[in-house]
Structure formats: C-alpha cells, structure tokens
Design a protein around this motif. Structure first.
Motif, PDB file in Angstrom:
ATOM      1  N   GLU A 104       0.827  -1.204   0.000  1.00  0.00           N
ATOM      2  CA  GLU A 104       0.000   0.000   0.000  1.00  0.00           C
ATOM      3  C   GLU A 104       0.865   1.259   0.000  1.00  0.00           C
ATOM      4  N   GLN A 105       1.950   1.243   0.767  1.00  0.00           N
ATOM      5  CA  GLN A 105       2.837   2.405   0.806  1.00  0.00           C
ATOM      6  C   GLN A 105       3.572   2.572  -0.516  1.00  0.00           C
ATOM      7  N   LEU A 106       4.000   1.460  -1.116  1.00  0.00           N
ATOM      8  CA  LEU A 106       4.662   1.531  -2.414  1.00  0.00           C
ATOM      9  C   LEU A 106       3.725   2.126  -3.465  1.00  0.00           C
ATOM     10  N   ALA A 107       2.451   1.729  -3.410  1.00  0.00           N
ATOM     11  CA  ALA A 107       1.473   2.278  -4.350  1.00  0.00           C
ATOM     12  C   ALA A 107       1.296   3.772  -4.127  1.00  0.00           C
ATOM     13  N   ALA A 108       1.246   4.187  -2.863  1.00  0.00           N
ATOM     14  CA  ALA A 108       1.086   5.607  -2.557  1.00  0.00           C
ATOM     15  C   ALA A 108       2.302   6.408  -3.011  1.00  0.00           C
ATOM     16  N   ASP A 109       3.492   5.829  -2.867  1.00  0.00           N
ATOM     17  CA  ASP A 109       4.710   6.515  -3.308  1.00  0.00           C
ATOM     18  C   ASP A 109       4.670   6.771  -4.814  1.00  0.00           C
ATOM     19  N   TYR A 110       4.106   5.834  -5.554  1.00  0.00           N
ATOM     20  CA  TYR A 110       4.036   5.963  -7.013  1.00  0.00           C
ATOM     21  C   TYR A 110       2.856   6.823  -7.458  1.00  0.00           C
ATOM     22  N   LEU A 111       1.680   6.563  -6.904  1.00  0.00           N
ATOM     23  CA  LEU A 111       0.453   7.196  -7.386  1.00  0.00           C
ATOM     24  C   LEU A 111       0.165   8.542  -6.736  1.00  0.00           C
ATOM     25  N   GLY A 112       0.772   8.798  -5.584  1.00  0.00           N
ATOM     26  CA  GLY A 112       0.485  10.034  -4.876  1.00  0.00           C
ATOM     27  C   GLY A 112      -0.763   9.917  -4.020  1.00  0.00           C
ATOM     28  N   ASP A 113      -1.198  11.043  -3.487  1.00  0.00           N
ATOM     29  CA  ASP A 113      -2.353  11.082  -2.592  1.00  0.00           C
ATOM     30  C   ASP A 113      -3.644  10.973  -3.400  1.00  0.00           C
ATOM     31  N   ARG A 114      -4.363   9.884  -3.191  1.00  0.00           N
ATOM     32  CA  ARG A 114      -5.632   9.677  -3.889  1.00  0.00           C
ATOM     33  C   ARG A 114      -6.840  10.094  -3.054  1.00  0.00           C
ATOM     34  N   SER A 115      -6.595  10.593  -1.864  1.00  0.00           N
ATOM     35  CA  SER A 115      -7.710  10.865  -0.950  1.00  0.00           C
ATOM     36  C   SER A 115      -8.643  11.948  -1.477  1.00  0.00           C
ATOM     37  N   THR A 116      -8.134  12.823  -2.344  1.00  0.00           N
ATOM     38  CA  THR A 116      -8.977  13.899  -2.879  1.00  0.00           C
ATOM     39  C   THR A 116      -9.610  13.530  -4.218  1.00  0.00           C
ATOM     40  N   LEU A 117      -9.341  12.322  -4.699  1.00  0.00           N
ATOM     41  CA  LEU A 117      -9.879  11.895  -5.991  1.00  0.00           C
ATOM     42  C   LEU A 117     -11.153  11.081  -5.783  1.00  0.00           C
ATOM     43  N   ARG A 118     -12.215  11.499  -6.436  1.00  0.00           N
ATOM     44  CA  ARG A 118     -13.470  10.749  -6.363  1.00  0.00           C
ATOM     45  C   ARG A 118     -13.338   9.473  -7.191  1.00  0.00           C
ATOM     46  N   ALA A 172     -19.831  18.864 -18.049  1.00  0.00           N
ATOM     47  CA  ALA A 172     -20.095  17.423 -18.068  1.00  0.00           C
ATOM     48  C   ALA A 172     -19.473  16.745 -16.854  1.00  0.00           C
ATOM     49  N   ASP A 173     -20.174  15.744 -16.341  1.00  0.00           N
ATOM     50  CA  ASP A 173     -19.622  14.903 -15.287  1.00  0.00           C
ATOM     51  C   ASP A 173     -18.790  13.827 -15.978  1.00  0.00           C
ATOM     52  N   VAL A 174     -17.511  13.760 -15.648  1.00  0.00           N
ATOM     53  CA  VAL A 174     -16.569  12.931 -16.394  1.00  0.00           C
ATOM     54  C   VAL A 174     -16.029  11.810 -15.514  1.00  0.00           C
ATOM     55  N   VAL A 175     -15.922  10.622 -16.098  1.00  0.00           N
ATOM     56  CA  VAL A 175     -15.236   9.500 -15.452  1.00  0.00           C
ATOM     57  C   VAL A 175     -14.095   9.078 -16.362  1.00  0.00           C
ATOM     58  N   ALA A 176     -12.885   9.057 -15.811  1.00  0.00           N
ATOM     59  CA  ALA A 176     -11.706   8.645 -16.570  1.00  0.00           C
ATOM     60  C   ALA A 176     -11.278   7.250 -16.129  1.00  0.00           C
ATOM     61  N   TYR A 177     -10.790   6.477 -17.086  1.00  0.00           N
ATOM     62  CA  TYR A 177     -10.262   5.154 -16.742  1.00  0.00           C
ATOM     63  C   TYR A 177      -9.027   4.872 -17.577  1.00  0.00           C
ATOM     64  N   CYS A 178      -8.235   3.903 -17.097  1.00  0.00           N
ATOM     65  CA  CYS A 178      -7.060   3.501 -17.876  1.00  0.00           C
ATOM     66  C   CYS A 178      -6.852   1.995 -17.743  1.00  0.00           C
ATOM     67  N   ARG A 179      -5.664   1.549 -17.315  1.00  0.00           N
ATOM     68  CA  ARG A 179      -5.321   0.131 -17.408  1.00  0.00           C
ATOM     69  C   ARG A 179      -5.722  -0.711 -16.209  1.00  0.00           C
ATOM     70  N   GLY A 180      -5.854  -0.099 -15.052  1.00  0.00           N
ATOM     71  CA  GLY A 180      -6.136  -0.880 -13.859  1.00  0.00           C
ATOM     72  C   GLY A 180      -5.899  -0.059 -12.612  1.00  0.00           C
ATOM     73  N   PRO A 181      -5.948  -0.693 -11.447  1.00  0.00           N
ATOM     74  CA  PRO A 181      -5.874   0.053 -10.185  1.00  0.00           C
ATOM     75  C   PRO A 181      -4.556   0.766  -9.944  1.00  0.00           C
ATOM     76  N   TYR A 182      -3.476   0.343 -10.607  1.00  0.00           N
ATOM     77  CA  TYR A 182      -2.183   0.992 -10.409  1.00  0.00           C
ATOM     78  C   TYR A 182      -1.752   1.811 -11.618  1.00  0.00           C
ATOM     79  N   CYS A 183      -2.694   2.135 -12.477  1.00  0.00           N
ATOM     80  CA  CYS A 183      -2.409   2.982 -13.637  1.00  0.00           C
ATOM     81  C   CYS A 183      -2.590   4.440 -13.229  1.00  0.00           C
ATOM     82  N   ILE A 184      -1.590   5.257 -13.511  1.00  0.00           N
ATOM     83  CA  ILE A 184      -1.594   6.644 -13.044  1.00  0.00           C
ATOM     84  C   ILE A 184      -2.322   7.592 -13.993  1.00  0.00           C
ATOM     85  N   TYR A 185      -2.603   7.148 -15.224  1.00  0.00           N
ATOM     86  CA  TYR A 185      -3.184   8.056 -16.216  1.00  0.00           C
ATOM     87  C   TYR A 185      -4.535   8.625 -15.774  1.00  0.00           C
ATOM     88  N   ALA A 186      -5.401   7.770 -15.233  1.00  0.00           N
ATOM     89  CA  ALA A 186      -6.728   8.246 -14.828  1.00  0.00           C
ATOM     90  C   ALA A 186      -6.620   9.244 -13.679  1.00  0.00           C
TER      91      ALA A 186
END
Length: 220
Positions: A104-118, A172-186
């Motif tokens: 979980e910490q490794l993911a946070a180090d890579y993806l950053g703080d997701r707490s503000t992302l809906r 518009a209300d937008v939902v972005a997606y990419c490759r999976g739970p560890y993909c940073i693009y979305a």
C-alpha cells in the motif's frame, strides 16, 4: 507407489507461469499486453527499458507460453496467448494486495495522494452510462483504445488531454479510466479536469477488469 520424481516434474511445470512472472518488468509487460497487442518498441517505451532488454523479457514470456508473437515487415508484435494469462496476472495482483507487506505504501509513493480523488465503481458507471448522464474518457494510448474499450467511451490519451479539453461538453460529469488500479493516467486526468472545473472521478480499476466482469465493451 507413484514416482515422486514425476510428481516433482509436473509441479515444476505448473510453476513455470509463476516463475516467468517473477520479475517486475515482465509483470509490467503483461499488464500492458492485457490492453492489447503492442510492438517491441512500444513495449520498451512503456516499461522504460531498452529494446534489447525488453526483447529478452519477452522471450522469457514467450518460452513460458504466456505471450505469442507475429512479424509484420521488420516489426515484431506481442500479445497475451489467451485471456487466462490476464486472469492470472490479476489474481497474482489481488493476492499481493492482500498479503504483501508494504504494498500500500509503495502504491502511494508511485500514485500520490488519492484521498482527494473521487472514485466510481463499475456498477455505478454501468448505471450512469445506461442513463446517459456521464462522459467516459479512455485516457490510455490510442492503440489500446482501438484494441478494446468501454462501450460509449471516447479516446483522449492523457498526453493530449490538456489540448483537447474543448472536446468535452461544458459542465459534463466525467469519469476517466485507464489500465487498472495501479495505472496513473486516470489519476492525472482527474486532477487536470478538476482544475478546469469539471466534476470528475476515476473508475475504481481499469478496462481489463471491466471486460472481465462482462460489462459492455467495444472491440474491433
């Protein structure tokens, strides 16, 4: 009595797929190939390796039967040998999420703080697509969108998002997606959209999980 040597050989063969994936770069390659076929050069760029190193990893996956290749002129393209390989990768990833300390910490180090992302679930997105009150952005590279995407999604690769904001209806209300739970693009897309005033959320995972759940997709 059964021959234990024969049993050992059987289980060694059964472990071959896991051994082939027991390398982070090869796991990255399978994660990218779960989106669709790619050339060696494209894959090298995706995992930030030389073409030579990438080719070595691909040959290891090829020998294990996890990928297959085809030649088109001077270029070689790779793809997963079957959907089961994608299932294997996602199962390994889920096992790591539950049991690997520090992930979980490794993911946070890579993806950053997701707490503000809906975040929106697959079921909620399916409902909103049916109701027609959401714009779904596929922010993966165009080749991956062309290989398969959520039905109704539009392709705006993350590298082009800032220059193509005008393609998204105002408010518009937008939902972005990419490759999976560890993909940073979305994540990056949602941050850009929020700064520009769009209500935006990221899908909880990615296209492979959506397709695995047998939700509506478009394929060539």
């Amino acid at each position: 009595m059964a021959d234990h040597g024969a049993k050992a050989a059987l289980y060694d063969a059964l472990a071959e797929s896991a051994k082939a994936l027991a390398n982070g770069r090869r796991a990255e390659l399978v994660d990218v190939l779960a989106q669709g076929e790619r050339s060696v050069e494209e894959l090298a760029d995706e995992i930030d390796q030389t073409v030579a190193n990438t080719s070595q990893h691909l040959q290891r996956l090829l020998r294990s039967g996890l990928v297959e290749s085809r030649r088109d002129g001077t270029r070689i393209y790779y793809s997963l040998s079957s959907p089961v390989v994608g299932d294997l990768w996602r199962t390994m990833r889920r096992a790591a999420q539950e049991h690997v300390a520090g992930l979980e910490q490794l993911a946070a180090d890579y993806l950053g703080d997701r707490s503000t992302l809906r975040t929106i679930t697959r079921d909620d997105l399916r409902t909103r697509l049916r109701d027609g009150d959401v714009v779904v952005l596929d922010v993966r590279p165009e080749a991956e969108y062309a290989a398969g995407h959520i039905r109704g999604a539009i392709s705006i690769p993350i590298a082009h998002l800032k220059s193509r904001l005008g393609d998204i209806p105002d408010g518009a209300d937008v939902v972005a997606y990419c490759r999976g739970p560890y993909c940073i693009y979305a994540d990056e897309a949602v941050r850009v959209l929020k700064k520009k005033g769009f209500p935006a959320a990221r899908l909880e995972d990615g296209f492979p999980e959506w397709a695995e759940a047998r939700l509506p997709v478009t394929r060539p």
